[in-house]
Scaffold this motif. Structure first.
Motif, PDB file in Angstrom:
ATOM      1  N   LEU A  86     -11.493 -54.643  -6.692  1.00  9.04           N
ATOM      2  CA  LEU A  86     -12.750 -55.341  -6.492  1.00  9.04           C
ATOM      3  C   LEU A  86     -12.970 -56.301  -7.654  1.00  9.04           C
ATOM      4  CD1 LEU A  86     -15.502 -55.625  -4.992  1.00  9.04           C
ATOM      5  CD2 LEU A  86     -16.320 -53.708  -6.359  1.00  9.04           C
ATOM      6  N   ASN A 112     -21.581 -50.989  -7.651  1.00 11.59           N
ATOM      7  CA  ASN A 112     -20.618 -49.920  -7.341  1.00 11.59           C
ATOM      8  C   ASN A 112     -21.298 -48.748  -6.643  1.00 11.59           C
ATOM      9  OD1 ASN A 112     -18.491 -51.354  -8.432  1.00 11.59           O
ATOM     10  ND2 ASN A 112     -18.567 -50.324 -10.402  1.00 11.59           N
ATOM     11  N   MET A 155     -10.769 -49.223  -1.028  1.00 11.76           N
ATOM     12  CA  MET A 155     -10.295 -50.496  -1.578  1.00 11.76           C
ATOM     13  C   MET A 155      -9.228 -50.272  -2.633  1.00 11.76           C
ATOM     14  SD  MET A 155     -13.693 -52.741  -2.260  1.00 11.76           S
ATOM     15  CE  MET A 155     -15.004 -52.831  -1.084  1.00 11.76           C
ATOM     16  N   ILE A 194     -15.792 -48.627  -1.558  1.00  8.62           N
ATOM     17  CA  ILE A 194     -14.870 -48.743  -2.690  1.00  8.62           C
ATOM     18  C   ILE A 194     -13.759 -47.697  -2.597  1.00  8.62           C
ATOM     19  CG2 ILE A 194     -14.711 -48.415  -5.199  1.00  8.62           C
ATOM     20  CD1 ILE A 194     -17.358 -49.966  -5.425  1.00  8.62           C
TER      21      ILE A 194
END
Length: 124
Positions: A115, A102, A112, A109
């Motif tokens: 995940l 991460n 997004m 991220i």
């Protein structure tokens, strides 16, 4: 408000892409659910998003023995499935392994929706 707009725009793009690619996605699902290999392998045609994430992970985990990245959102980049096998994870609990990934993908991220992450050390 701006974050909500970006989320909605991403969702709209995903829905549009999913509708456009629905037949091929369904075929991929059928192949994957019956244990067959996907028609698009990791070494062949990666999307630009998949390539960028894989490159960033290769830089963050240069000793990784395996890195797989797959856009599972139909190609719009809202959700990825990532699997990494690296000696960097040896002796670390899963939560710490996931934190390392991460941290490496912090900027990616942010854009997004989700995940799916699988990490392990070799021989684990």
């Amino acid at each position: 408000m701006q974050r909500l707009f970006l989320m909605l725009r991403t969702q709209f793009r995903c829905i549009t892409d999913i509708n456009r690619h629905a037949p091929s996605l369904f075929q991929q699902f059928i192949g994957l659910s019956s244990g067959q290999e996907s028609s698009r392998t990791q070494s062949s045609s990666l999307t630009p998003g998949e390539s960028a994430i894989k490159c960033k992970l290769q830089k963050a985990f240069p000793s990784a023995t395996e890195i797989q990245v797959s856009d599972v959102s139909g190609g719009c980049g809202a959700m990825y499935q990532i699997a990494i096998e690296s000696p960097d994870f040896k002796g670390l609990p899963k939560i710490q392994q996931h934190r390392l990934v991460n941290q490496a993908l912090a900027e990616e991220i942010k854009s997004m929706h989700g995940l799916q992450l699988t990490t392990k050390a070799p021989d684990q």
